[in-house]
Design a protein around this motif. Sequence first.
Motif, PDB file in Angstrom:
ATOM      1  N   GLU A  42      -0.096  -2.555 -14.152  1.00  0.00           N
ATOM      2  CA  GLU A  42      -1.422  -3.000 -13.731  1.00  0.00           C
ATOM      3  C   GLU A  42      -1.493  -3.168 -12.216  1.00  0.00           C
ATOM      4  OE1 GLU A  42      -2.338  -5.657 -17.748  1.00  0.00           O
ATOM      5  OE2 GLU A  42      -1.790  -6.641 -15.868  1.00  0.00           O
ATOM      6  N   PHE A  43      -0.469  -3.781 -11.657  1.00  0.00           N
ATOM      7  CA  PHE A  43      -0.437  -4.062 -10.218  1.00  0.00           C
ATOM      8  C   PHE A  43      -0.450  -2.767  -9.417  1.00  0.00           C
ATOM      9  CE2 PHE A  43       2.274  -4.980  -6.408  1.00  0.00           C
ATOM     10  CZ  PHE A  43       1.398  -5.829  -5.760  1.00  0.00           C
ATOM     11  N   ASP A  44       0.428  -1.825  -9.765  1.00  0.00           N
ATOM     12  CA  ASP A  44       0.515  -0.564  -9.037  1.00  0.00           C
ATOM     13  C   ASP A  44      -0.785   0.227  -9.153  1.00  0.00           C
ATOM     14  OD1 ASP A  44       3.073  -1.501  -8.763  1.00  0.00           O
ATOM     15  OD2 ASP A  44       4.060   0.339  -9.434  1.00  0.00           O
ATOM     16  N   GLN A  45      -1.365   0.240 -10.363  1.00  0.00           N
ATOM     17  CA  GLN A  45      -2.610   0.964 -10.565  1.00  0.00           C
ATOM     18  C   GLN A  45      -3.712   0.416  -9.658  1.00  0.00           C
ATOM     19  OE1 GLN A  45      -3.320   3.623 -12.576  1.00  0.00           O
ATOM     20  NE2 GLN A  45      -5.452   3.624 -11.890  1.00  0.00           N
ATOM     21  N   ARG A  46      -3.791  -0.889  -9.540  1.00  0.00           N
ATOM     22  CA  ARG A  46      -4.830  -1.489  -8.711  1.00  0.00           C
ATOM     23  C   ARG A  46      -4.613  -1.181  -7.228  1.00  0.00           C
ATOM     24  NH1 ARG A  46      -7.174  -7.255 -10.464  1.00  0.00           N
ATOM     25  NH2 ARG A  46      -7.286  -5.996 -12.356  1.00  0.00           N
ATOM     26  N   GLU A  66       2.129  10.013 -14.710  1.00  0.00           N
ATOM     27  CA  GLU A  66       0.720   9.703 -14.920  1.00  0.00           C
ATOM     28  C   GLU A  66       0.568   8.185 -14.822  1.00  0.00           C
ATOM     29  OE1 GLU A  66      -1.522  11.895 -15.047  1.00  0.00           O
ATOM     30  OE2 GLU A  66      -0.340  13.715 -15.404  1.00  0.00           O
ATOM     31  N   LEU A  67      -0.518   7.738 -14.263  1.00  0.00           N
ATOM     32  CA  LEU A  67      -0.746   6.308 -14.058  1.00  0.00           C
ATOM     33  C   LEU A  67      -1.709   5.772 -15.098  1.00  0.00           C
ATOM     34  CD1 LEU A  67      -1.084   6.258 -10.158  1.00  0.00           C
ATOM     35  CD2 LEU A  67       0.947   5.780 -11.529  1.00  0.00           C
ATOM     36  N   PRO A  68      -1.526   4.504 -15.497  1.00  0.00           N
ATOM     37  CA  PRO A  68      -0.456   3.573 -15.125  1.00  0.00           C
ATOM     38  C   PRO A  68       0.861   3.918 -15.820  1.00  0.00           C
ATOM     39  CG  PRO A  68      -1.886   2.570 -16.745  1.00  0.00           C
ATOM     40  CD  PRO A  68      -2.504   3.896 -16.419  1.00  0.00           C
ATOM     41  N   GLY A 120       4.941   9.326  -3.817  1.00  0.00           N
ATOM     42  CA  GLY A 120       5.264   8.135  -4.593  1.00  0.00           C
ATOM     43  C   GLY A 120       4.142   7.121  -4.536  1.00  0.00           C
ATOM     44  N   ALA A 121       3.641   6.705  -5.726  1.00  0.00           N
ATOM     45  CA  ALA A 121       2.472   5.830  -5.780  1.00  0.00           C
ATOM     46  C   ALA A 121       2.806   4.427  -6.260  1.00  0.00           C
ATOM     47  CB  ALA A 121       1.387   6.453  -6.670  1.00  0.00           C
ATOM     48  N   GLY A 122       4.012   3.940  -5.917  1.00  0.00           N
ATOM     49  CA  GLY A 122       4.344   2.548  -6.159  1.00  0.00           C
ATOM     50  C   GLY A 122       3.737   1.679  -5.064  1.00  0.00           C
ATOM     51  N   PRO A 123       4.149   0.416  -4.975  1.00  0.00           N
ATOM     52  CA  PRO A 123       3.589  -0.462  -3.941  1.00  0.00           C
ATOM     53  C   PRO A 123       3.762   0.063  -2.520  1.00  0.00           C
ATOM     54  CG  PRO A 123       4.713  -1.760  -5.605  1.00  0.00           C
ATOM     55  CD  PRO A 123       5.008  -0.327  -5.918  1.00  0.00           C
ATOM     56  N   ALA A 124       4.922   0.661  -2.224  1.00  0.00           N
ATOM     57  CA  ALA A 124       5.136   1.176  -0.871  1.00  0.00           C
ATOM     58  C   ALA A 124       4.222   2.353  -0.589  1.00  0.00           C
ATOM     59  CB  ALA A 124       6.603   1.574  -0.682  1.00  0.00           C
ATOM     60  N   GLY A 125       4.174   3.313  -1.509  1.00  0.00           N
ATOM     61  CA  GLY A 125       3.357   4.495  -1.296  1.00  0.00           C
ATOM     62  C   GLY A 125       1.873   4.189  -1.268  1.00  0.00           C
ATOM     63  N   ALA A 126       1.419   3.334  -2.190  1.00  0.00           N
ATOM     64  CA  ALA A 126       0.004   2.978  -2.211  1.00  0.00           C
ATOM     65  C   ALA A 126      -0.390   2.248  -0.939  1.00  0.00           C
ATOM     66  CB  ALA A 126      -0.304   2.122  -3.435  1.00  0.00           C
ATOM     67  N   SER A 127       0.496   1.372  -0.422  1.00  0.00           N
ATOM     68  CA  SER A 127       0.221   0.659   0.822  1.00  0.00           C
ATOM     69  C   SER A 127       0.173   1.612   2.005  1.00  0.00           C
ATOM     70  CB  SER A 127       1.271  -0.424   1.059  1.00  0.00           C
ATOM     71  OG  SER A 127       1.203  -1.417   0.063  1.00  0.00           O
ATOM     72  N   ALA A 128       1.087   2.589   2.031  1.00  0.00           N
ATOM     73  CA  ALA A 128       1.090   3.570   3.111  1.00  0.00           C
ATOM     74  C   ALA A 128      -0.181   4.409   3.066  1.00  0.00           C
ATOM     75  CB  ALA A 128       2.327   4.457   3.001  1.00  0.00           C
ATOM     76  N   ALA A 129      -0.568   4.846   1.869  1.00  0.00           N
ATOM     77  CA  ALA A 129      -1.765   5.662   1.730  1.00  0.00           C
ATOM     78  C   ALA A 129      -2.998   4.879   2.142  1.00  0.00           C
ATOM     79  CB  ALA A 129      -1.899   6.153   0.284  1.00  0.00           C
ATOM     80  N   TYR A 130      -3.064   3.613   1.751  1.00  0.00           N
ATOM     81  CA  TYR A 130      -4.198   2.773   2.142  1.00  0.00           C
ATOM     82  C   TYR A 130      -4.272   2.635   3.662  1.00  0.00           C
ATOM     83  CZ  TYR A 130      -7.154  -1.314   2.836  1.00  0.00           C
ATOM     84  OH  TYR A 130      -8.139  -2.159   3.270  1.00  0.00           O
ATOM     85  N   SER A 158       0.439  -9.370   2.164  1.00  0.00           N
ATOM     86  CA  SER A 158       0.453  -7.973   2.599  1.00  0.00           C
ATOM     87  C   SER A 158      -0.507  -7.099   1.813  1.00  0.00           C
ATOM     88  CB  SER A 158       1.885  -7.406   2.463  1.00  0.00           C
ATOM     89  OG  SER A 158       2.803  -8.144   3.237  1.00  0.00           O
ATOM     90  N   LEU A 159      -1.291  -7.686   0.924  1.00  0.00           N
ATOM     91  CA  LEU A 159      -2.209  -6.920   0.092  1.00  0.00           C
ATOM     92  C   LEU A 159      -3.457  -6.535   0.875  1.00  0.00           C
ATOM     93  CD1 LEU A 159      -1.885  -9.070  -3.142  1.00  0.00           C
ATOM     94  CD2 LEU A 159      -0.967  -6.764  -2.777  1.00  0.00           C
ATOM     95  N   PRO A 160      -4.123  -5.452   0.478  1.00  0.00           N
ATOM     96  CA  PRO A 160      -5.353  -5.047   1.171  1.00  0.00           C
ATOM     97  C   PRO A 160      -6.433  -6.115   1.058  1.00  0.00           C
ATOM     98  CG  PRO A 160      -4.539  -3.286  -0.262  1.00  0.00           C
ATOM     99  CD  PRO A 160      -3.745  -4.512  -0.585  1.00  0.00           C
ATOM    100  N   PRO A 161      -7.337  -6.176   2.003  1.00  0.00           N
ATOM    101  CA  PRO A 161      -8.448  -7.139   1.925  1.00  0.00           C
ATOM    102  C   PRO A 161      -9.242  -6.941   0.629  1.00  0.00           C
ATOM    103  CG  PRO A 161      -8.348  -6.131   4.099  1.00  0.00           C
ATOM    104  CD  PRO A 161      -7.370  -5.387   3.244  1.00  0.00           C
ATOM    105  N   GLY A 162      -9.566  -8.048  -0.012  1.00  0.00           N
ATOM    106  CA  GLY A 162     -10.347  -7.975  -1.233  1.00  0.00           C
ATOM    107  C   GLY A 162      -9.557  -7.674  -2.484  1.00  0.00           C
ATOM    108  N   PHE A 163      -8.251  -7.539  -2.360  1.00  0.00           N
ATOM    109  CA  PHE A 163      -7.414  -7.214  -3.521  1.00  0.00           C
ATOM    110  C   PHE A 163      -7.286  -8.442  -4.425  1.00  0.00           C
ATOM    111  CE2 PHE A 163      -3.566  -6.648  -5.945  1.00  0.00           C
ATOM    112  CZ  PHE A 163      -3.527  -5.297  -6.216  1.00  0.00           C
ATOM    113  N   GLU A 164      -7.576  -8.265  -5.695  1.00  0.00           N
ATOM    114  CA  GLU A 164      -7.444  -9.346  -6.666  1.00  0.00           C
ATOM    115  C   GLU A 164      -6.199  -9.108  -7.512  1.00  0.00           C
ATOM    116  OE1 GLU A 164     -10.910 -10.025  -8.991  1.00  0.00           O
ATOM    117  OE2 GLU A 164     -12.239 -10.236  -7.256  1.00  0.00           O
ATOM    118  N   LEU A 165      -5.263 -10.021  -7.425  1.00  0.00           N
ATOM    119  CA  LEU A 165      -4.017  -9.876  -8.174  1.00  0.00           C
ATOM    120  C   LEU A 165      -4.270  -9.985  -9.677  1.00  0.00           C
ATOM    121  CD1 LEU A 165      -1.565 -11.993  -5.998  1.00  0.00           C
ATOM    122  CD2 LEU A 165      -1.194  -9.609  -6.694  1.00  0.00           C
ATOM    123  N   PRO A 166      -3.741  -9.050 -10.463  1.00  0.00           N
ATOM    124  CA  PRO A 166      -3.868  -9.134 -11.926  1.00  0.00           C
ATOM    125  C   PRO A 166      -2.783 -10.048 -12.503  1.00  0.00           C
ATOM    126  CG  PRO A 166      -2.743  -7.100 -11.355  1.00  0.00           C
ATOM    127  CD  PRO A 166      -3.091  -7.784 -10.042  1.00  0.00           C
TER     128      PRO A 166
END
Length: 439
Positions: free
Chosen positions: A118-122, A58-60, A32-42, A76-84
Amino acid sequence: MSSENSAGGKGTGEHTADAGDGGRVWDVVVVGAGPAGASAAYAAAVAGRSVLLVEKAELPRYKTCGGGIIGPSRDSLPPGFELPLRDRIDAVTFSLDGKFTRTRRSRRTLFGLVNRAEFDQRLVEHAQKAGAELRTGTSVSRVEQHGSAVPDRRTVAVILQDGETILARAVVGADGSASRIGAHVGVKLDQVDLGLEAEIPVPETVAEDWKGRVLIDWGPMPGSYGWVFPKGDTLTVGVISARGEGAATKRYLEDFIGRLGLAGFEPSISSGHLTRCRAADSPLSRGRVLVCGDAAGLLEPWTREGISFALRSGRLAGEWAVRVSEAHDAVDARRQALNYAFAVKAGLGVEMSVGRRMLTVFERRPGMMHAAITGFRPAWKAFARITRGSTSLAEIVRTHPVAGRVLSRLDGPATEVASEAASPAVPSDDDAADATSRP
């Protein structure tokens, strides 16, 4: 099925002859590549482990979600993350089933709004930059921790719908509220709600009227509410209520859109979604498999806000999945999984407990809640501080005697509780009240 590769391949990189994916055993597989999955993967990738992030779409891709980014999400966002960001909100209009409308304003931004696609893709892109590999268009059928597909006791088999097997030392389930991984873990739910939403393109004159301002309407069914979130030339309009009230929830959305004067505009997207809150005793792991975000039923029960819970639980899941992947036996894996559960319950679990109490108050006394937040300065200031991330509901109840007394009187007469919130509102230097009645 598409595959996108990055600078992955870090970690143990062990192989077995009978595994899929070239026989590779990943340190961590995230489903799962939503906010939870992307955060876990990061979190797992930035620790230097080999990570595969699997997503069925398929994303987005579009997700039914208001897209509000409150302080805890931002933090809780990764360092350097720019919110769209599509808008920054400094005013909230509150209404009680379309009546008693009042707008409250802040001198500082309360929260931001994003389009989830956009947010999930980033977020996924940040996980890839950290070293995670992404496979989209890949549906997971089940996971197995025993049997012929599992070469040893340190390995989990992720079985895809096309029959392929992916092997991992640890698996994180972040596959949404209808999670297959959650079913494997045995997640138990005690609150299920139906959200309906419409993305409505509007003319520039209408969009300008909503710029910087959202609407929250306390709805006609117990525990229900509606929202309008502006995102440039589109308004996200939605309602949520307990499951089982489908027809009434649909009527609420139709009536809501109508009284806002938006019925003449054709939605570009109309969608629905079930949100699910975990029971207090629900497991968060099974063996070498952890769950987070919606897959674990982690969201705030009153507002049903889930993005901050997804980001925070996803990060924790990724960090503890690394430890699980390093465990050499079932006892150590179990210990690390229990530590993950403790971390979730000590933070997010406490917030959920207070959120359940707030939902009970709201279900019984929506008018009192509306009067407090629009006419009682401390309640509005608390709302503003929570959305900005400088405090939480749990912290307010723990440190403010009045808030604790109000919640402790859940079974008392409505007039007794309302009297706590009857003081006239006086704008502070930081926040101002605007009693305009526009929608």
